[in-house]
Design a protein around this motif. Structure first.
Motif, PDB file in Angstrom:
ATOM      1  N   UNK A 163       0.784  -1.221   0.000  1.00 58.47           N
ATOM      2  CA  UNK A 163       0.000   0.000   0.000  1.00 58.47           C
ATOM      3  C   UNK A 163       0.818   1.275   0.000  1.00 58.47           C
ATOM      4  N   UNK A 164       2.046   1.178  -0.487  1.00 55.61           N
ATOM      5  CA  UNK A 164       2.916   2.354  -0.575  1.00 55.61           C
ATOM      6  C   UNK A 164       3.134   2.731  -2.029  1.00 55.61           C
ATOM      7  N   UNK A 165       3.553   3.987  -2.227  1.00 47.92           N
ATOM      8  CA  UNK A 165       3.986   4.376  -3.559  1.00 47.92           C
ATOM      9  C   UNK A 165       5.366   3.779  -3.810  1.00 47.92           C
ATOM     10  N   UNK A 166       5.727   3.628  -5.079  1.00 49.35           N
ATOM     11  CA  UNK A 166       7.049   3.108  -5.417  1.00 49.35           C
ATOM     12  C   UNK A 166       8.139   3.998  -4.837  1.00 49.35           C
ATOM     13  N   UNK A 167       7.945   5.302  -4.905  1.00 48.26           N
ATOM     14  CA  UNK A 167       8.937   6.247  -4.421  1.00 48.26           C
ATOM     15  C   UNK A 167       9.132   6.134  -2.913  1.00 48.26           C
ATOM     16  N   UNK A 168       8.035   5.961  -2.165  1.00 47.70           N
ATOM     17  CA  UNK A 168       8.137   5.865  -0.704  1.00 47.70           C
ATOM     18  C   UNK A 168       8.788   4.545  -0.292  1.00 47.70           C
ATOM     19  N   UNK A 169       8.426   3.459  -0.971  1.00 46.71           N
ATOM     20  CA  UNK A 169       9.069   2.170  -0.680  1.00 46.71           C
ATOM     21  C   UNK A 169      10.565   2.263  -0.960  1.00 46.71           C
ATOM     22  N   UNK A 170      10.926   2.853  -2.081  1.00 46.72           N
ATOM     23  CA  UNK A 170      12.326   3.027  -2.457  1.00 46.72           C
ATOM     24  C   UNK A 170      13.067   3.769  -1.349  1.00 46.72           C
ATOM     25  N   UNK A 171      12.456   4.850  -0.839  1.00 49.63           N
ATOM     26  CA  UNK A 171      13.094   5.685   0.187  1.00 49.63           C
ATOM     27  C   UNK A 171      13.251   4.953   1.512  1.00 49.63           C
ATOM     28  N   UNK A 172      12.170   4.326   1.996  1.00 45.41           N
ATOM     29  CA  UNK A 172      12.205   3.661   3.305  1.00 45.41           C
ATOM     30  C   UNK A 172      13.104   2.427   3.276  1.00 45.41           C
ATOM     31  N   UNK A 173      13.043   1.673   2.193  1.00 43.34           N
ATOM     32  CA  UNK A 173      13.853   0.466   2.055  1.00 43.34           C
ATOM     33  C   UNK A 173      15.339   0.834   2.091  1.00 43.34           C
ATOM     34  N   UNK A 174      15.710   1.840   1.340  1.00 42.21           N
ATOM     35  CA  UNK A 174      17.118   2.236   1.299  1.00 42.21           C
ATOM     36  C   UNK A 174      17.575   2.817   2.630  1.00 42.21           C
ATOM     37  N   UNK A 175      16.709   3.589   3.280  1.00 43.62           N
ATOM     38  CA  UNK A 175      17.076   4.204   4.555  1.00 43.62           C
ATOM     39  C   UNK A 175      17.305   3.163   5.639  1.00 43.62           C
ATOM     40  N   UNK A 176      16.582   2.039   5.588  1.00 42.70           N
ATOM     41  CA  UNK A 176      16.660   1.057   6.660  1.00 42.70           C
ATOM     42  C   UNK A 176      17.568  -0.130   6.338  1.00 42.70           C
ATOM     43  N   UNK A 177      17.674  -0.492   5.062  1.00 42.40           N
ATOM     44  CA  UNK A 177      18.478  -1.664   4.705  1.00 42.40           C
ATOM     45  C   UNK A 177      19.748  -1.313   3.939  1.00 42.40           C
ATOM     46  N   UNK A 178      19.867  -0.073   3.492  1.00 44.01           N
ATOM     47  CA  UNK A 178      21.110   0.362   2.855  1.00 44.01           C
ATOM     48  C   UNK A 178      21.162   0.181   1.353  1.00 44.01           C
ATOM     49  N   UNK A 179      20.164  -0.474   0.779  1.00 45.46           N
ATOM     50  CA  UNK A 179      20.079  -0.682  -0.659  1.00 45.46           C
ATOM     51  C   UNK A 179      18.673  -0.341  -1.132  1.00 45.46           C
ATOM     52  N   UNK A 180      18.537  -0.007  -2.398  1.00 47.06           N
ATOM     53  CA  UNK A 180      17.196   0.152  -2.955  1.00 47.06           C
ATOM     54  C   UNK A 180      16.600  -1.236  -3.172  1.00 47.06           C
ATOM     55  N   UNK A 181      15.272  -1.337  -3.278  1.00 48.87           N
ATOM     56  CA  UNK A 181      14.674  -2.661  -3.537  1.00 48.87           C
ATOM     57  C   UNK A 181      15.207  -3.307  -4.810  1.00 48.87           C
ATOM     58  N   UNK A 182      15.417  -2.515  -5.848  1.00 49.29           N
ATOM     59  CA  UNK A 182      15.922  -3.066  -7.110  1.00 49.29           C
ATOM     60  C   UNK A 182      17.329  -3.622  -6.936  1.00 49.29           C
ATOM     61  N   UNK A 183      18.183  -2.868  -6.237  1.00 47.46           N
ATOM     62  CA  UNK A 183      19.557  -3.323  -6.010  1.00 47.46           C
ATOM     63  C   UNK A 183      19.565  -4.569  -5.127  1.00 47.46           C
ATOM     64  N   UNK A 184      18.690  -4.605  -4.135  1.00 49.94           N
ATOM     65  CA  UNK A 184      18.599  -5.775  -3.261  1.00 49.94           C
ATOM     66  C   UNK A 184      18.188  -7.008  -4.060  1.00 49.94           C
ATOM     67  N   UNK A 185      17.224  -6.842  -4.972  1.00 51.29           N
ATOM     68  CA  UNK A 185      16.776  -7.964  -5.793  1.00 51.29           C
ATOM     69  C   UNK A 185      17.908  -8.443  -6.694  1.00 51.29           C
ATOM     70  N   UNK A 186      18.674  -7.508  -7.256  1.00 48.52           N
ATOM     71  CA  UNK A 186      19.815  -7.884  -8.096  1.00 48.52           C
ATOM     72  C   UNK A 186      20.854  -8.651  -7.299  1.00 48.52           C
ATOM     73  N   UNK A 187      21.081  -8.217  -6.059  1.00 48.58           N
ATOM     74  CA  UNK A 187      22.073  -8.889  -5.211  1.00 48.58           C
ATOM     75  C   UNK A 187      21.635 -10.306  -4.871  1.00 48.58           C
ATOM     76  N   UNK A 188      20.362 -10.480  -4.516  1.00 47.43           N
ATOM     77  CA  UNK A 188      19.860 -11.814  -4.184  1.00 47.43           C
ATOM     78  C   UNK A 188      19.964 -12.729  -5.397  1.00 47.43           C
ATOM     79  N   UNK A 189      19.632 -12.219  -6.564  1.00 41.18           N
ATOM     80  CA  UNK A 189      19.726 -13.032  -7.779  1.00 41.18           C
ATOM     81  C   UNK A 189      21.185 -13.356  -8.104  1.00 41.18           C
TER      82      UNK A 189
END
Length: 255
Positions: A163-189
């Motif tokens: 229920x978040x905007x893409x921009x807000x998820x991008x911001x909160x994810x990076x602020x708390x985990x240190x990577x953007x969601x896209x970068x995190x997905x690339x790393x896991x893959x």
């Protein structure tokens, strides 16, 4: 967690392959171990290796090391929100824990067995976790989805699910985990691909099984994260012991 000990007096020089976890490394030997980042800066005694930190090497002689891998969700609590600051870098644990880091290392060095060291480290993590910060439930959900689907997940669908905007998820994810969601997905893959390569599978087959568009995209990601070709990653010593060293909560590996 795992214990690593080099019984040979020959110099140890191991490339650390990026991994989707925050790594804590404690030198419990004679103080010769150095964790060196991509810019040549050395960290001794104890270090935090952020997710996606590239160009990291472990250097030393007659090394004994206790290494802990923390999911970014746990690392956020254990490091009280500072794990995101490590991002793709290597930082001294002293900078995040202060004198507690030195005291923990002293206890680990004084312990009479690896089992005792594992117990000391586990108790320290539990204590730090009690008062640590907790990531947003939405961020935790998205991280778990990325891991579950081995990086093959669309960020916009994750944002819609929480229920978040893409921009807000991008911001909160990076602020708390240190990577953007896209970068995190690339790393896991990438991590899935690296271990398939280390298992002896051909690059073309790995690309198809992991979900890359083609082999060139696999090559691009491997170079971006590891700074090496798929062929070089396939024989990386650090990956060679992964399935053994991390099979149990605590394990000793002699190299």
């Amino acid at each position: 967690m795992a214990g690593f000990r080099a019984r040979t007096t020959d110099p140890v020089d191991l490339a650390v392959v990026p991994y989707p976890a925050v790594t804590l490394a404690f030198d419990i030997g004679d103080g010769t171990l150095a964790v060196v980042d991509s810019e040549g800066r050395e960290q001794r005694d104890s270090a935090v290796i952020g997710m996606a930190a590239d160009g990291v090497r472990g250097l030393g002689r007659d090394v004994a090391c206790l290494q802990l891998r923390l999911s970014p969700l746990l690392a956020h609590a254990v490091l009280d929100g500072a794990s995101a600051e490590s991002g793709g870098r290597v930082v001294p644990l002293d900078d995040l824990w202060g004198r507690d880091a030195a005291r923990l290392r002293e206890r680990l060095c004084a312990a009479g067995s690896w089992e005792e060291r594992f117990a000391i480290a586990e108790a320290a993590l539990a204590l730090r976790c009690e008062g640590g910060r907790v990531v947003d439930p939405e961020v935790a959900y998205c991280w778990r989805q990325i891991v579950t689907h081995q990086g093959s997940v669309r960020v916009d669908r994750l944002a819609e699910a929480v229920g978040w905007s893409r921009k807000w998820l991008w911001s909160r994810f990076r602020a708390q985990l240190g990577l953007t969601p896209k970068r995190a997905a690339q790393l896991v893959r990438f991590d899935q691909a690296a271990h398939h390569l280390a298992a002896g599978n051909a690059a073309a087959r790995v690309a198809a099984e992991i979900g890359y568009v083609d082999q060139s995209h696999l090559h691009r990601d491997v170079m971006a994260f590891a700074g090496a070709t798929p062929r070089a990653v396939a024989i990386a010593p650090w990956l060679a012991v992964d399935d053994i060293a991390w099979a149990e909560p605590g394990y000793l590996h002699d190299v």
